[in-house]
Design a protein around this motif. Structure first.
Motif, short mmCIF file in Angstrom:
data_model
loop_
_atom_site.label_atom_id
_atom_site.label_comp_id
_atom_site.label_asym_id
_atom_site.label_seq_id
_atom_site.Cartn_x
_atom_site.Cartn_y
_atom_site.Cartn_z
N ARG A 14 0.84 -1.19 0.00
CA ARG A 14 0.00 0.00 0.00
C ARG A 14 0.88 1.24 0.00
N GLY A 15 0.31 2.34 -0.45
CA GLY A 15 1.01 3.61 -0.40
C GLY A 15 1.01 4.18 1.00
N VAL A 16 1.90 5.12 1.24
CA VAL A 16 1.97 5.83 2.52
C VAL A 16 1.81 7.32 2.24
N LYS A 17 0.88 7.94 2.89
CA LYS A 17 0.63 9.37 2.69
C LYS A 17 1.22 10.17 3.85
N ARG A 18 2.01 11.17 3.52
CA ARG A 18 2.55 12.09 4.51
C ARG A 18 2.31 13.52 4.02
N PRO A 19 2.20 14.50 4.94
CA PRO A 19 1.92 15.88 4.54
C PRO A 19 2.94 16.40 3.53
N GLN A 20 2.44 16.97 2.44
CA GLN A 20 3.27 17.63 1.43
C GLN A 20 4.31 16.70 0.79
N ASP A 21 4.08 15.41 0.80
CA ASP A 21 5.09 14.50 0.25
C ASP A 21 5.22 14.62 -1.27
N ARG A 22 4.12 14.51 -2.00
CA ARG A 22 4.23 14.56 -3.45
C ARG A 22 4.62 15.96 -3.94
N GLU A 23 4.26 16.99 -3.19
CA GLU A 23 4.71 18.34 -3.56
C GLU A 23 6.23 18.45 -3.50
N HIS A 24 6.85 17.62 -2.68
CA HIS A 24 8.30 17.60 -2.57
C HIS A 24 8.92 16.47 -3.39
N GLY A 25 8.14 15.83 -4.25
CA GLY A 25 8.68 14.76 -5.07
C GLY A 25 8.97 13.50 -4.29
N ILE A 26 8.20 13.23 -3.24
CA ILE A 26 8.44 12.09 -2.35
C ILE A 26 7.21 11.18 -2.36
N ALA A 27 7.45 9.87 -2.38
CA ALA A 27 6.37 8.89 -2.30
C ALA A 27 6.79 7.77 -1.37
N GLY A 28 5.89 7.38 -0.47
CA GLY A 28 6.18 6.30 0.47
C GLY A 28 5.33 5.08 0.19
N GLY A 29 5.77 3.95 0.73
CA GLY A 29 5.00 2.72 0.55
C GLY A 29 5.39 1.68 1.57
N GLU A 30 4.51 0.69 1.75
CA GLU A 30 4.74 -0.39 2.70
C GLU A 30 4.43 -1.74 2.07
N LEU A 31 5.29 -2.71 2.34
CA LEU A 31 5.02 -4.12 2.08
C LEU A 31 4.56 -4.72 3.39
N ILE A 32 3.50 -5.53 3.35
CA ILE A 32 2.92 -6.07 4.59
C ILE A 32 2.64 -7.56 4.40
N ILE A 33 3.07 -8.36 5.35
CA ILE A 33 2.74 -9.78 5.41
C ILE A 33 1.85 -9.99 6.62
N TYR A 34 0.73 -10.67 6.42
CA TYR A 34 -0.27 -10.75 7.47
C TYR A 34 -1.00 -12.09 7.46
N ASP A 35 -1.69 -12.37 8.54
CA ASP A 35 -2.49 -13.58 8.69
C ASP A 35 -3.86 -13.32 8.06
#
Length: 332
Positions: free
Chosen positions: A246-267
């Motif tokens: 999934r993506g990760v949203k942080r304040p003003q991230d894309r305005e600064h050319g930044i994108a976050g994300g997470e890999l998750i393993i779950y039951d």
């Protein structure tokens, strides 16, 4: 001489006004620099609060059932919480060349140092296969050049290298004797290699590789296909564990050319999260021009190990959902 005095006075008055205007502009900029700039969405106009994230996420990210499940997963307590960031920029720095890029790098370093990393809460042994919940086709070139286009360019750009074929959808995890999962399950999708599939899920299995022979008959270091990847449809999942992203949203991230994300393993049964891998990318310097991005070559946080192509996504699975026979992306 009688006319020169008024002209001189006018000139002096204009000079004073210009100086005042410059001072006012500098003070206004300085005040703005000392206050956190509010987040102003550009292409994302509607945001939705989800259970699994501290920030509301763009509505576009919740496009299907598996995406909504991914964003509902609650992270374990060992995960670091977002640290507030002061977006103010010194007034003297605003006059520099590439001032925005410097601000972007500073914010990126903050996110990397406070949030990027890998957290494994629980490992499971003797796992034969799992459910890869959000398979993707290769993104279009427009997606990777749009600052707001990809949900998580960290994983989506890897599909540019692998494509969306039966072989490569499974070969991320199934390549005995190197990658020793026996199967991977996925949701059914509208792709050519799933024509004729009627059940809601598919199972990929059967692919193996072997060393090729050199002209002298000796085994070489080059691997070749031995048996092909196969696919069948299944009415219900047999895997106990799921692997999603999934993506990760942080304040003003894309305005600064930044994108976050997470890999998750779950039951899949309890929705307990076993492990998380969080990464940020930065594409602030962009030769494509204003309003464009270069997500396919964006830099990443140095805290996490590199991996060739999709290697790091594969190795993360091996580290958490361990196969009976040893598996690794590293050359043996």
């Amino acid at each position: 001489m009688l006319q020169s005095k008024p002209l001189a006075a006018i000139a002096r008055g204009l000079t004073v006004k210009i100086k005042k205007a410059i001072v006012c502009a500098v003070l206004t900029a300085a005040i703005g620099a000392n206050a956190a700039d509010p987040y102003v969405p550009v292409k994302w106009t509607k945001f939705v609060k989800v259970e699994g994230q501290t920030e509301p996420v763009p509505e576009q990210w919740l496009q299907d059932a598996e995406a909504r499940i991914a964003y509902s997963l609650r992270l374990p307590d060992v995960m670091p919480k977002p640290v507030p960031y002061d977006f103010s920029q010194p007034i003297w720095e605003r006059w520099w060349i590439n001032a925005q890029q410097k601000a972007s790098i500073r914010y990126f370093n903050h996110l990397c140092s406070t949030e990027a990393g890998e957290w494994i809460v629980k490992k499971v042994e003797n796992v034969e296969g799992f459910y890869f919940a959000r398979p993707q086709g290769a993104p279009t070139s427009d997606t990777l050049t749009d600052p707001y286009g990809p949900e998580m360019p960290w994983i989506q750009r890897a599909y540019v290298l692998t494509g969306d074929s039966l072989k490569w959808q499974g070969a991320w995890f199934i390549q005995p004797p190197l990658y020793n999962y026996r199967f991977v399950e996925q949701p059914r999708r509208s792709v050519d290699w799933q024509k004729g599939i009627t059940e809601p899920h598919v199972r990929l299995f059967g692919y193996t590789r072997e060393p090729a022979l050199e002209p002298n008959g000796k085994l070489s270091s080059i691997w070749k296909d031995k048996t092909p990847m196969q696919v069948v449809d299944i009415p219900i999942l047999t895997a106990r564990y799921g692997y999603t992203w999934r993506g990760v949203k942080r304040p003003q991230d894309r305005e600064h050319g930044i994108a976050g994300g997470e890999l998750i393993i779950y039951d899949l049964q309890t929705k307990e999260v076993l492990a998380v891998r969080r990464q940020f990318l930065i594409a602030s310097h962009n030769p494509r021009g204003e309003g464009k991005a270069m997500w396919e070559v964006a830099a990443r946080c140095p805290q996490l190990r590199e991996g060739p192509g999709s290697g790091e996504f594969t190795q993360f699975a091996f580290d958490v959902l361990q196969t009976t026979e040893s598996s690794s992306t590293k050359k043996k």
